[in-house]
Design a protein around this motif. Structure first.
Motif, PDB file in Angstrom:
ATOM      1  N   HIS A   1       0.752  -1.198  -0.068  1.00  0.00           N
ATOM      2  CA  HIS A   1       0.079  -0.043  -0.175  1.00  0.00           C
ATOM      3  C   HIS A   1       0.978   1.203   0.222  1.00  0.00           C
ATOM      4  CE1 HIS A   1       0.627  -0.057   4.355  1.00  0.00           C
ATOM      5  NE2 HIS A   1       0.386   1.414   4.351  1.00  0.00           N
ATOM      6  N   LEU A   2       2.113   1.037   0.385  1.00  0.00           N
ATOM      7  CA  LEU A   2       3.153   2.194   0.201  1.00  0.00           C
ATOM      8  C   LEU A   2       3.431   2.667  -1.281  1.00  0.00           C
ATOM      9  CD1 LEU A   2       5.490   1.282   3.338  1.00  0.00           C
ATOM     10  CD2 LEU A   2       3.621   2.823   3.399  1.00  0.00           C
ATOM     11  N   ILE A   3       3.287   1.713  -2.134  1.00  0.00           N
ATOM     12  CA  ILE A   3       3.801   1.646  -3.490  1.00  0.00           C
ATOM     13  C   ILE A   3       2.696   2.170  -4.493  1.00  0.00           C
ATOM     14  CG2 ILE A   3       5.003   0.687  -5.193  1.00  0.00           C
ATOM     15  CD1 ILE A   3       6.526   0.649  -2.784  1.00  0.00           C
ATOM     16  N   HIS A   4       3.093   3.245  -5.118  1.00  0.00           N
ATOM     17  CA  HIS A   4       2.116   3.761  -6.107  1.00  0.00           C
ATOM     18  C   HIS A   4       2.854   4.414  -7.439  1.00  0.00           C
ATOM     19  CE1 HIS A   4       3.180   7.959  -5.024  1.00  0.00           C
ATOM     20  NE2 HIS A   4       3.295   7.407  -3.498  1.00  0.00           N
ATOM     21  N   THR A   5       2.285   4.290  -8.623  1.00  0.00           N
ATOM     22  CA  THR A   5       2.932   4.791  -9.635  1.00  0.00           C
ATOM     23  C   THR A   5       3.543   6.137  -9.469  1.00  0.00           C
ATOM     24  OG1 THR A   5       1.373   3.493 -11.043  1.00  0.00           O
ATOM     25  CG2 THR A   5       2.333   5.315 -12.063  1.00  0.00           C
TER      26      THR A   5
ATOM     27  N   SER B   1      10.263  -5.786   2.024  1.00  0.00           N
ATOM     28  CA  SER B   1       9.077  -6.892   1.847  1.00  0.00           C
ATOM     29  C   SER B   1       9.032  -6.635   0.330  1.00  0.00           C
ATOM     30  CB  SER B   1       7.920  -6.288   2.439  1.00  0.00           C
ATOM     31  OG  SER B   1       8.110  -6.254   3.998  1.00  0.00           O
ATOM     32  N   ILE B   2       9.412  -5.801  -0.405  1.00  0.00           N
ATOM     33  CA  ILE B   2       8.931  -5.611  -1.598  1.00  0.00           C
ATOM     34  C   ILE B   2      10.268  -5.526  -2.917  1.00  0.00           C
ATOM     35  CG2 ILE B   2       7.658  -4.005  -3.321  1.00  0.00           C
ATOM     36  CD1 ILE B   2       6.203  -3.274  -0.826  1.00  0.00           C
ATOM     37  N   ASP B   3      10.087  -6.370  -3.796  1.00  0.00           N
ATOM     38  CA  ASP B   3      11.239  -6.095  -4.916  1.00  0.00           C
ATOM     39  C   ASP B   3      10.140  -5.803  -6.378  1.00  0.00           C
ATOM     40  OD1 ASP B   3      13.082  -7.036  -3.469  1.00  0.00           O
ATOM     41  OD2 ASP B   3      13.479  -9.091  -4.297  1.00  0.00           O
ATOM     42  N   GLY B   4      11.003  -4.813  -6.885  1.00  0.00           N
ATOM     43  CA  GLY B   4      10.332  -4.341  -8.236  1.00  0.00           C
ATOM     44  C   GLY B   4      11.152  -4.926  -9.340  1.00  0.00           C
ATOM     45  N   LEU B   5      10.763  -5.228 -10.608  1.00  0.00           N
ATOM     46  CA  LEU B   5      11.392  -5.485 -11.839  1.00  0.00           C
ATOM     47  C   LEU B   5      11.860  -4.198 -12.477  1.00  0.00           C
ATOM     48  CD1 LEU B   5      12.569  -7.536 -13.391  1.00  0.00           C
ATOM     49  CD2 LEU B   5      10.394  -7.608 -14.813  1.00  0.00           C
ATOM     50  N   LEU B   6      13.144  -4.250 -12.768  1.00  0.00           N
ATOM     51  CA  LEU B   6      13.592  -2.885 -13.687  1.00  0.00           C
ATOM     52  C   LEU B   6      13.842  -4.001 -14.988  1.00  0.00           C
ATOM     53  CD1 LEU B   6      14.561  -0.057 -13.942  1.00  0.00           C
ATOM     54  CD2 LEU B   6      16.720  -0.818 -13.210  1.00  0.00           C
ATOM     55  N   PRO B   7      12.858  -3.991 -16.110  1.00  0.00           N
ATOM     56  CA  PRO B   7      12.907  -4.686 -17.166  1.00  0.00           C
ATOM     57  C   PRO B   7      14.056  -4.514 -18.018  1.00  0.00           C
ATOM     58  CG  PRO B   7      10.909  -3.669 -17.128  1.00  0.00           C
ATOM     59  CD  PRO B   7      11.746  -2.992 -16.097  1.00  0.00           C
ATOM     60  N   GLY B   8      14.559  -5.294 -18.713  1.00  0.00           N
ATOM     61  CA  GLY B   8      15.860  -5.260 -19.652  1.00  0.00           C
ATOM     62  C   GLY B   8      17.175  -5.563 -19.168  1.00  0.00           C
TER      63      GLY B   8
ATOM     64  N   ARG C   1       0.592  -8.535  -7.528  1.00  0.00           N
ATOM     65  CA  ARG C   1       1.928  -8.438  -6.629  1.00  0.00           C
ATOM     66  C   ARG C   1       3.126  -7.910  -7.432  1.00  0.00           C
ATOM     67  NH1 ARG C   1      -0.070  -7.844  -1.947  1.00  0.00           N
ATOM     68  NH2 ARG C   1       2.134  -7.569  -1.041  1.00  0.00           N
ATOM     69  N   ARG C   2       3.024  -7.337  -8.419  1.00  0.00           N
ATOM     70  CA  ARG C   2       4.042  -6.839  -9.540  1.00  0.00           C
ATOM     71  C   ARG C   2       4.490  -5.561  -9.426  1.00  0.00           C
ATOM     72  NH1 ARG C   2       2.592 -10.795 -14.275  1.00  0.00           N
ATOM     73  NH2 ARG C   2       3.080 -12.881 -13.379  1.00  0.00           N
ATOM     74  N   ILE C   3       5.544  -5.248  -9.233  1.00  0.00           N
ATOM     75  CA  ILE C   3       6.170  -3.846  -9.463  1.00  0.00           C
ATOM     76  C   ILE C   3       6.781  -3.635 -10.621  1.00  0.00           C
ATOM     77  CG2 ILE C   3       6.952  -1.711  -8.069  1.00  0.00           C
ATOM     78  CD1 ILE C   3       4.568  -2.776  -6.699  1.00  0.00           C
TER      79      ILE C   3
ATOM     80  N   VAL D   1       8.480   3.941 -10.002  1.00  0.00           N
ATOM     81  CA  VAL D   1       7.564   3.122 -10.010  1.00  0.00           C
ATOM     82  C   VAL D   1       6.498   3.498 -11.240  1.00  0.00           C
ATOM     83  CG1 VAL D   1       5.563   1.853  -9.069  1.00  0.00           C
ATOM     84  CG2 VAL D   1       7.413   2.391  -7.698  1.00  0.00           C
ATOM     85  N   ILE D   2       6.793   2.773 -12.327  1.00  0.00           N
ATOM     86  CA  ILE D   2       5.783   3.013 -13.326  1.00  0.00           C
ATOM     87  C   ILE D   2       4.523   2.104 -13.560  1.00  0.00           C
ATOM     88  CG2 ILE D   2       7.656   3.871 -14.928  1.00  0.00           C
ATOM     89  CD1 ILE D   2       7.743   0.992 -16.332  1.00  0.00           C
ATOM     90  N   ASP D   3       4.497   0.949 -12.721  1.00  0.00           N
ATOM     91  CA  ASP D   3       3.340   0.403 -12.634  1.00  0.00           C
ATOM     92  C   ASP D   3       3.213  -0.454 -11.423  1.00  0.00           C
ATOM     93  OD1 ASP D   3       0.729  -0.653 -13.144  1.00  0.00           O
ATOM     94  OD2 ASP D   3       1.514  -2.679 -13.806  1.00  0.00           O
ATOM     95  N   ALA D   4       2.215  -0.290 -10.342  1.00  0.00           N
ATOM     96  CA  ALA D   4       2.108  -1.247  -9.167  1.00  0.00           C
ATOM     97  C   ALA D   4       0.887  -2.051  -9.434  1.00  0.00           C
ATOM     98  CB  ALA D   4       2.150  -0.176  -8.002  1.00  0.00           C
TER      99      ALA D   4
END
Length: 179
Positions: free
Chosen positions: A101-105, A128-135, A157-159, A149-152
């Motif tokens: 809930h702390l994470i937003h676009t 608690s949270i990992d995000g994916l930096l694609p590429g 449960r994907r950032i 964050v470009i999408d939450a």
């Protein structure tokens, strides 16, 4: 006789009694009996319940023993009661404690690279949270990186992250998330 349900002849709902003591949604105290690869077994007094690994914690872990230990008192929520299999499913993590809930676009944070994969780089935003930096990336595990964050997606449960732009001024949206 007046002995009640437990005094009735075997097979007359006697084994069901502990399962009717709890309802889905109840919060109860229990004692962790054991941890296994699949989760933890909790003694609720009249019956034992199971917390599967997915219902133990919001933060990533390799083994349930990192979250709970035998003998530990825990407050759990009854998630499901399977009368046929005589199994009670429990949850330790609470919806209101979800760190997502702390994470937003649009949020820009400093994170730590945890690992790289063919699909991209995983960045730990808080404990608690990992995000994916694609590429493809030249980042190494342990390296600090500023990301936006470009999408939450809370359901999956994907950032999804992008590198924070260099001309992005330090603003109220740039912060370190609480641990």
């Amino acid at each position: 006789m007046g002995m009640g349900r437990l005094g009735e002849t075997p097979g007359d709902d006697g084994p069901e009694a502990p399962f009717t003591a709890h309802e889905v949604g109840d919060e109860v105290m229990g004692t962790v009996v054991a941890t296994e690869r699949f989760g933890a077994i909790v003694d609720l007094g009249t019956v034992e319940g199971v917390i599967t690994a997915a219902n133990l914690s919001w933060r990533p872990f390799d083994d349930p023993s990192e979250i709970v230990s035998p003998g530990e008192q825990v407050r759990v929520r009854v998630l499901d009661i399977d009368h046929e299999r005589q199994r009670i499913s429990l949850g330790l993590k609470r919806a209101e404690d979800d760190p997502l809930h702390l994470i937003h676009t649009g949020l820009t944070v400093t994170g730590t690279v945890t690992r790289t994969a063919p699909m991209g780089t995983f960045v730990r935003l808080n404990e608690s949270i990992d995000g994916l930096l694609p590429g493809a990336s030249t980042l190494e595990p342990g390296e600090q990186v500023r990301v936006t964050v470009i999408d939450a997606n809370r359901q999956q449960r994907r950032i999804t992250l992008s590198p924070a732009s260099d001309d992005d001024p330090e603003s109220t949206t740039t912060r370190t998330l609480p641990r």
